[in-house]
Write a protein that holds these residues in place. Structure first.
Motif, PDB file in Angstrom:
ATOM      1  N   LEU A 185       0.824  -1.210   0.000  1.00  0.00           N
ATOM      2  CA  LEU A 185       0.000   0.000   0.000  1.00  0.00           C
ATOM      3  C   LEU A 185       0.857   1.258   0.000  1.00  0.00           C
ATOM      4  CD1 LEU A 185      -2.778  -1.070   2.538  1.00  0.00           C
ATOM      5  CD2 LEU A 185      -2.996  -0.841   0.057  1.00  0.00           C
ATOM      6  N   ILE A 186       1.919   1.259   0.797  1.00  0.00           N
ATOM      7  CA  ILE A 186       2.817   2.416   0.832  1.00  0.00           C
ATOM      8  C   ILE A 186       3.505   2.610  -0.519  1.00  0.00           C
ATOM      9  CG2 ILE A 186       4.934   3.312   1.869  1.00  0.00           C
ATOM     10  CD1 ILE A 186       4.050   1.963   4.490  1.00  0.00           C
ATOM     11  N   SER A 187       3.884   1.507  -1.160  1.00  0.00           N
ATOM     12  CA  SER A 187       4.503   1.602  -2.486  1.00  0.00           C
ATOM     13  C   SER A 187       3.531   2.192  -3.504  1.00  0.00           C
ATOM     14  CB  SER A 187       4.967   0.217  -2.936  1.00  0.00           C
ATOM     15  OG  SER A 187       5.917  -0.329  -2.036  1.00  0.00           O
ATOM     16  N   GLY A 188       2.280   1.778  -3.421  1.00  0.00           N
ATOM     17  CA  GLY A 188       1.281   2.332  -4.340  1.00  0.00           C
ATOM     18  C   GLY A 188       1.072   3.817  -4.134  1.00  0.00           C
ATOM     19  N   VAL A 189       0.997   4.236  -2.860  1.00  0.00           N
ATOM     20  CA  VAL A 189       0.846   5.667  -2.562  1.00  0.00           C
ATOM     21  C   VAL A 189       2.060   6.451  -3.052  1.00  0.00           C
ATOM     22  CG1 VAL A 189       0.688   7.350  -0.697  1.00  0.00           C
ATOM     23  CG2 VAL A 189      -0.702   5.279  -0.620  1.00  0.00           C
ATOM     24  N   ALA A 190       3.253   5.909  -2.835  1.00  0.00           N
ATOM     25  CA  ALA A 190       4.476   6.591  -3.273  1.00  0.00           C
ATOM     26  C   ALA A 190       4.527   6.714  -4.788  1.00  0.00           C
ATOM     27  CB  ALA A 190       5.701   5.827  -2.762  1.00  0.00           C
ATOM     28  N   LEU A 191       4.096   5.676  -5.486  1.00  0.00           N
ATOM     29  CA  LEU A 191       4.098   5.711  -6.948  1.00  0.00           C
ATOM     30  C   LEU A 191       3.155   6.789  -7.477  1.00  0.00           C
ATOM     31  CD1 LEU A 191       5.142   4.340  -9.539  1.00  0.00           C
ATOM     32  CD2 LEU A 191       3.162   2.804  -9.420  1.00  0.00           C
ATOM     33  N   VAL A 192       1.987   6.919  -6.847  1.00  0.00           N
ATOM     34  CA  VAL A 192       1.018   7.929  -7.277  1.00  0.00           C
ATOM     35  C   VAL A 192       1.491   9.338  -6.919  1.00  0.00           C
ATOM     36  CG1 VAL A 192      -1.337   8.768  -6.936  1.00  0.00           C
ATOM     37  CG2 VAL A 192      -0.913   6.322  -7.166  1.00  0.00           C
ATOM     38  N   ALA A 193       2.103   9.484  -5.734  1.00  0.00           N
ATOM     39  CA  ALA A 193       2.488  10.807  -5.247  1.00  0.00           C
ATOM     40  C   ALA A 193       3.810  11.301  -5.821  1.00  0.00           C
ATOM     41  CB  ALA A 193       2.582  10.780  -3.718  1.00  0.00           C
ATOM     42  N   PHE A 194       4.618  10.421  -6.422  1.00  0.00           N
ATOM     43  CA  PHE A 194       5.945  10.829  -6.882  1.00  0.00           C
ATOM     44  C   PHE A 194       5.909  11.952  -7.928  1.00  0.00           C
ATOM     45  CE2 PHE A 194       9.750  10.286  -9.566  1.00  0.00           C
ATOM     46  CZ  PHE A 194      10.711  10.566  -8.612  1.00  0.00           C
TER      47      PHE A 194
END
Length: 282
Positions: A16-25
């Motif tokens: 989940l954190i990886s998904g959020v980071a990918l979207v927010a990058f």
């Protein structure tokens, strides 16, 4: 009995954190780029740490804009986008509410035919009907006007369908009780259906506001007067400025400013928005 698997919880959180980071990058990159001077991008490298020109870049964008790109001040374009998005959103909600109300609660010939004709417009996005719509707007002398920017985008088959489906779940007893109390159709709509529909309206408001705010092709076609430019058009013109390299630090500052209004709308209406998308029992 539910098994306690710490490793599974850790893996789920990492995903989940990886998904959020990918979207927010990309947002992070735009924010970082808006804090650096123009020379930071000449080499083609992208800094990933904040620079020291945050206030300078944002002050330049807000107060001066980018005159070489042929765009008006950023504040005017943000105002135009806000007016256009609000007009489209409120118009879509009003038209969809009334059309769904008429289809569900009024018995007239061919009402289902009209509903399916409205529903079939989902198969015809703006890009498909852009030429005839432009011709109509031009014949009505609505080019370079807020009416021309918003009115052709007001009709919404999606909102009409969602409101119709919700109105069909309202018990018939409520309609009968309203009739006994002497309430007319519009009083029934105002005092009973609208309060029950508040979460649906909130969810659709957020979706339609973002839809109106992000419009690019339609404003580009019907707008030649700079006083009607929207912020999305302004960003495009800043990127494709003639006879000069794009000033990416100012472009990214403009992108961050353009993202603030829809972000605020989502944050302010987050609870009603989520409730309107997930609630099944009214």
């Amino acid at each position: 009995m539910v098994e306690n698997r710490p490793w599974a919880n850790i893996l789920a959180h990492l995903l989940l954190i990886s998904g959020v980071a990918l979207v927010a990058f990309p947002i992070y990159v735009a924010l970082i780029a808006s804090t650096h001077p123009a020379g930071s991008f000449v080499s083609g490298s992208m800094p990933l740490l904040p620079g020291g020109h945050f206030w300078e870049n944002y002050t330049t964008v807000i107060q001066e804009g980018r005159s070489r790109a042929g765009t008006p001040p950023i504040g005017l374009m943000l105002w135009n986008s806000l007016l256009m998005a609000l007009a489209i959103t409120l118009g879509k909600l009003a038209v969809s509410l009334l059309s769904a109300f008429a289809i569900v609660y009024f018995r007239f010939r061919f009402r289902m035919v009209f509903f399916w004709l409205i529903f079939l417009t989902l198969m015809l996005p703006v890009e498909v009907r852009i030429v005839p719509t432009f011709q109509v707007v031009a014949n009505l002398n609505l080019l370079n006007s807020f009416a021309g920017l918003s009115i052709p985008l007001i009709a919404s088959a999606t909102a009409t369908f969602l409101f119709r489906q919700f109105f069909m779940t309202v018990p018939e007893e409520m309609l009968e009780a309203a009739r006994v109390d002497g309430a007319g159709p519009f009083k029934f709509l105002k005092d009973i259906l609208l309060p029950l529909s508040i979460t649906n309206i909130a969810a659709l408001f957020v979706i339609m506001f973002i839809y109106g705010w992000n419009q690019y092709l339609w404003p580009l076609l019907i707008t030649t007067d700079q006083s009607y430019y929207t912020i999305v058009m302004g960003i495009q013109r800043m990127v494709t400025a003639a006879d000069s390299e794009p000033l990416w630090h100012l472009v990214m500052a403009t992108v961050i400013l353009a993202a603030l209004p829809p972000t605020l709308v989502i944050l302010l209406m987050q609870r009603l928005f989520v409730k309107g998308l997930t609630e099944t029992e009214k």
